[in-house]
Write a protein that holds these residues in place. Structure first.
Motif, PDB file in Angstrom:
ATOM      1  N   THR A  86       0.694  -1.383   0.018  1.00 18.69           N
ATOM      2  CA  THR A  86      -0.022  -0.089  -0.100  1.00 18.69           C
ATOM      3  C   THR A  86       1.001   1.361   0.095  1.00 18.69           C
ATOM      4  O   THR A  86       0.571   2.041  -0.718  1.00 18.69           O
ATOM      5  CB  THR A  86      -1.123  -0.011   1.301  1.00 18.69           C
ATOM      6  OG1 THR A  86      -1.442  -1.089   1.376  1.00 18.69           O
ATOM      7  CG2 THR A  86      -1.825   1.087   1.175  1.00 18.69           C
ATOM      8  N   ARG A  87       1.981   1.197   0.600  1.00 15.80           N
ATOM      9  CA  ARG A  87       2.869   2.408   0.630  1.00 15.80           C
ATOM     10  C   ARG A  87       3.373   2.681  -0.767  1.00 15.80           C
ATOM     11  O   ARG A  87       3.589   4.044  -1.045  1.00 15.80           O
ATOM     12  CB  ARG A  87       3.923   2.257   1.705  1.00 15.80           C
ATOM     13  CG  ARG A  87       5.014   3.252   1.854  1.00 15.80           C
ATOM     14  CD  ARG A  87       6.097   3.010   2.530  1.00 15.80           C
ATOM     15  NE  ARG A  87       5.909   2.797   3.982  1.00 15.80           N
ATOM     16  CZ  ARG A  87       6.210   1.624   4.497  1.00 15.80           C
ATOM     17  NH1 ARG A  87       6.445   0.655   3.767  1.00 15.80           N
ATOM     18  NH2 ARG A  87       5.749   1.329   5.682  1.00 15.80           N
ATOM     19  N   THR A  88       3.843   1.571  -1.282  1.00 14.83           N
ATOM     20  CA  THR A  88       4.268   1.858  -2.699  1.00 14.83           C
ATOM     21  C   THR A  88       3.186   2.257  -3.717  1.00 14.83           C
ATOM     22  O   THR A  88       3.459   3.417  -4.536  1.00 14.83           O
ATOM     23  CB  THR A  88       4.774   0.249  -3.375  1.00 14.83           C
ATOM     24  OG1 THR A  88       5.826  -0.211  -2.575  1.00 14.83           O
ATOM     25  CG2 THR A  88       5.280   0.430  -4.763  1.00 14.83           C
ATOM     26  N   LEU A  89       1.860   1.922  -3.558  1.00 10.45           N
ATOM     27  CA  LEU A  89       1.084   2.100  -4.267  1.00 10.45           C
ATOM     28  C   LEU A  89       0.564   3.687  -4.021  1.00 10.45           C
ATOM     29  O   LEU A  89       0.300   4.634  -4.952  1.00 10.45           O
ATOM     30  CB  LEU A  89      -0.326   1.288  -4.271  1.00 10.45           C
ATOM     31  CG  LEU A  89       0.030  -0.137  -4.703  1.00 10.45           C
ATOM     32  CD1 LEU A  89      -1.403  -0.833  -4.440  1.00 10.45           C
ATOM     33  CD2 LEU A  89       0.016  -0.022  -6.222  1.00 10.45           C
ATOM     34  N   TYR A  90       0.804   3.977  -2.854  1.00 13.25           N
ATOM     35  CA  TYR A  90       0.298   5.476  -2.409  1.00 13.25           C
ATOM     36  C   TYR A  90       1.451   6.424  -2.969  1.00 13.25           C
ATOM     37  O   TYR A  90       1.230   7.491  -3.554  1.00 13.25           O
ATOM     38  CB  TYR A  90       0.349   5.425  -0.826  1.00 13.25           C
ATOM     39  CG  TYR A  90       0.046   7.120  -0.260  1.00 13.25           C
ATOM     40  CD1 TYR A  90      -1.173   7.642  -0.447  1.00 13.25           C
ATOM     41  CD2 TYR A  90       1.181   7.576   0.297  1.00 13.25           C
ATOM     42  CE1 TYR A  90      -1.304   8.847   0.112  1.00 13.25           C
ATOM     43  CE2 TYR A  90       1.019   8.880   0.898  1.00 13.25           C
ATOM     44  CZ  TYR A  90       0.039   9.582   0.631  1.00 13.25           C
ATOM     45  OH  TYR A  90      -0.224  10.921   1.064  1.00 13.25           O
ATOM     46  N   GLU A  91       2.614   6.005  -2.891  1.00 13.62           N
ATOM     47  CA  GLU A  91       3.794   6.996  -3.564  1.00 13.62           C
ATOM     48  C   GLU A  91       3.815   7.163  -4.927  1.00 13.62           C
ATOM     49  O   GLU A  91       3.948   8.175  -5.502  1.00 13.62           O
ATOM     50  CB  GLU A  91       5.063   6.160  -2.992  1.00 13.62           C
ATOM     51  CG  GLU A  91       5.391   6.278  -1.389  1.00 13.62           C
ATOM     52  CD  GLU A  91       6.727   5.543  -1.197  1.00 13.62           C
ATOM     53  OE1 GLU A  91       7.197   4.749  -1.925  1.00 13.62           O
ATOM     54  OE2 GLU A  91       7.227   5.731  -0.090  1.00 13.62           O
ATOM     55  N   ASP A 129      -6.605   4.461   2.374  1.00 14.14           N
ATOM     56  CA  ASP A 129      -5.812   2.908   2.206  1.00 14.14           C
ATOM     57  C   ASP A 129      -4.623   2.689   3.164  1.00 14.14           C
ATOM     58  O   ASP A 129      -4.369   1.796   3.610  1.00 14.14           O
ATOM     59  CB  ASP A 129      -5.863   2.604   0.984  1.00 14.14           C
ATOM     60  CG  ASP A 129      -7.123   2.503   0.097  1.00 14.14           C
ATOM     61  OD1 ASP A 129      -8.101   2.541   0.864  1.00 14.14           O
ATOM     62  OD2 ASP A 129      -7.258   2.803  -1.220  1.00 14.14           O
ATOM     63  N   TYR A 130      -3.920   3.934   2.729  1.00 11.58           N
ATOM     64  CA  TYR A 130      -2.302   3.624   3.578  1.00 11.58           C
ATOM     65  C   TYR A 130      -2.427   3.841   5.104  1.00 11.58           C
ATOM     66  O   TYR A 130      -2.090   3.076   5.785  1.00 11.58           O
ATOM     67  CB  TYR A 130      -1.583   4.798   3.020  1.00 11.58           C
ATOM     68  CG  TYR A 130      -0.066   4.890   3.486  1.00 11.58           C
ATOM     69  CD1 TYR A 130       0.658   3.709   3.470  1.00 11.58           C
ATOM     70  CD2 TYR A 130       0.344   6.008   4.071  1.00 11.58           C
ATOM     71  CE1 TYR A 130       1.955   3.811   3.958  1.00 11.58           C
ATOM     72  CE2 TYR A 130       1.764   6.176   4.681  1.00 11.58           C
ATOM     73  CZ  TYR A 130       2.462   4.903   4.454  1.00 11.58           C
ATOM     74  OH  TYR A 130       3.749   4.797   5.022  1.00 11.58           O
ATOM     75  N   GLU A 131      -3.435   4.708   5.592  1.00 10.04           N
ATOM     76  CA  GLU A 131      -3.664   4.839   6.967  1.00 10.04           C
ATOM     77  C   GLU A 131      -4.223   3.510   7.625  1.00 10.04           C
ATOM     78  O   GLU A 131      -3.871   3.077   8.540  1.00 10.04           O
ATOM     79  CB  GLU A 131      -4.418   6.036   7.337  1.00 10.04           C
ATOM     80  CG  GLU A 131      -3.890   7.446   7.084  1.00 10.04           C
ATOM     81  CD  GLU A 131      -2.585   7.653   7.823  1.00 10.04           C
ATOM     82  OE1 GLU A 131      -2.664   6.966   8.806  1.00 10.04           O
ATOM     83  OE2 GLU A 131      -1.657   8.381   7.387  1.00 10.04           O
ATOM     84  N   ASN A 132      -5.107   3.021   6.680  1.00  7.47           N
ATOM     85  CA  ASN A 132      -6.095   1.768   7.062  1.00  7.47           C
ATOM     86  C   ASN A 132      -4.678   0.670   7.354  1.00  7.47           C
ATOM     87  O   ASN A 132      -4.750  -0.266   8.320  1.00  7.47           O
ATOM     88  CB  ASN A 132      -7.005   1.247   6.463  1.00  7.47           C
ATOM     89  CG  ASN A 132      -8.077   2.209   6.318  1.00  7.47           C
ATOM     90  OD1 ASN A 132      -8.270   2.791   7.636  1.00  7.47           O
ATOM     91  ND2 ASN A 132      -8.930   2.213   5.430  1.00  7.47           N
ATOM     92  N   ALA A 133      -3.652   0.602   6.486  1.00  6.85           N
ATOM     93  CA  ALA A 133      -2.715  -0.508   6.325  1.00  6.85           C
ATOM     94  C   ALA A 133      -1.773  -0.527   7.580  1.00  6.85           C
ATOM     95  O   ALA A 133      -1.525  -1.141   8.121  1.00  6.85           O
ATOM     96  CB  ALA A 133      -1.923  -0.598   5.117  1.00  6.85           C
TER      97      ALA A 133
END
Length: 371
Positions: A129-134, A142-146
């Motif tokens: 999720t971090r990679t996708l968010y970046e 989504d990043y915060e939920n992960a």
């Protein structure tokens, strides 16, 4: 004239007879009064300091005795303990049936495995999720939920780790290993016996030196200090006297014995002395008036439903005395008698024999030395 003399003689005889009867009656009353008075043996209540020498009983023991016990309850399934057995540090001595603790450990290990899997999954999801968010392909939500999911799973994993450690300790509580090298001096249980947590199953003698454990009364404790020399006699080793020194003095009184526990170290060779042997410790102290106490003879003290009592003897005239039943409060028993805390004063006299036959208010005869 003869008739007159006859009347006179008759009257004289009558008067003499009356007087004789009166005298006899008085004598009988006096004799009867004396017969009712019984002699009584008495002793004086006095203040005493501590004698130059005083002996007190105790028992021999090792300077390091370890009570072995479980920290949980259960049925003994293994017992490798016998009296006189030599053991090595780390040797398994006893085990109880702790199936429940073992089952709880297995469950906690399973929970740990599950939480580790969940943590790994949450970690992978967070990285992805971090990679996708970046790259802009995932939202901030989504990043915060992960991140939240990873934190929760990490907390569960840490909790599972602690649970496993706790359950391992619970399992270990069902096994006793020798804490050090030594000899088993007392075995207190048998195989298949149900034991409770804290119950002593055996005593391990792990020391190399013998000592004597005893208690001192409150009127003696202020006269001794750590390091004072003493003389020790072991009852079964007749004729032998051992030297020793006071090793430890308890600052508080033992509630059961009403004495202050002390430990005396025995000097020299002590191989012949075994734990539990009866001993007598003789103290040499200087006499002092600082801690003088009032003592009453042991045989003067009785007890009934109301408590301890003595028969106080109150001297009267003509070598007689009055018996007065007095309830008293006593302290420790010493060589001089019971310490008198309340009820009597110095110089009072008390009966020291025949307490079962004396009555409150009874008149008695004093012994000849009290005339």
């Amino acid at each position: 004239m003869k008739r007159s003399n006859l009347k006179y003689n008759t009257l004289t005889l009558f008067i003499l007879g009356f007087l004789w009867i009166g005298i006899q009656g008085c004598a009988e009353k006096k004799q009867e009064k004396i017969v009712r008075l019984r002699p009584v043996k008495v002793a004086e209540v006095n203040m005493f300091g501590i004698n130059k020498e005083a002996s007190f009983p105790g028992h021999a023991r090792s300077d390091q005795e370890i009570n072995l016990s479980f920290r949980t309850s259960g049925i003994l399934t293994t017992l490798n303990i016998n009296n006189g057995q030599k053991v090595k540090k780390g040797q398994m001595l006893a085990r109880i049936d702790n199936t429940e603790a073992q089952l709880a450990l297995e469950q906690s290990i399973a929970a740990l495995s599950s939480s580790k899997t969940a943590l790994n999954t949450a970690s992978s999801t967070l990285d992805r999720t971090r990679t996708l968010y970046e790259k802009g392909s995932a939202s901030l939500s989504d990043y915060e939920n992960a991140k939240t999911s990873y934190a929760n799973n990490n907390a569960n994993y840490e909790s599972s780790l602690r649970s496993v450690e706790i359950q391992k300790k619970q399992v270990s509580y069902g096994v006793i290993f020798a804490p050090t090298d030594g000899v088993i001096t007392r075995k207190a249980v048998e195989l298949n016996e149900n034991v409770s947590a804290g119950q002593v199953i055996a005593v391990l003698n792990a020391g190399s030196q013998m000592e004597v454990s005893l208690g001192l009364p409150d009127n003696m404790i202020n006269f001794v200090k750590v390091g004072d020399p003493v003389q020790i006699e072991i009852s079964v080793l007749k004729g032998r006297t051992f030297k020793g020194n006071i090793k430890e003095i308890s600052p508080s009184m033992d509630a059961e014995s009403s004495t202050y526990p002390i430990r005396v170290e025995i000097s020299g060779e002590t191989k012949m002395i075994k734990s539990g042997m009866a001993a007598k410790v003789r103290f040499s102290v200087a006499p002092s008036n600082q801690f003088r106490s009032l003592f009453v003879p042991i045989e003067a003290v009785g007890q009934d439903g109301k408590g301890h009592f003595v028969f106080k003897i109150v001297p009267k005239e003509n070598n007689t005395a009055l018996v007065k039943k007095v309830y008293v409060e006593i302290g420790a028993m010493t060589a001089q008698g019971f310490v008198m805390k309340r009820g009597l004063s110095s110089g009072d006299f008390v009966a020291v024999a025949g307490l079962q036959t004396l009555l409150n208010g009874q008149q008695v005869l004093l012994p000849s030395e009290k005339k």
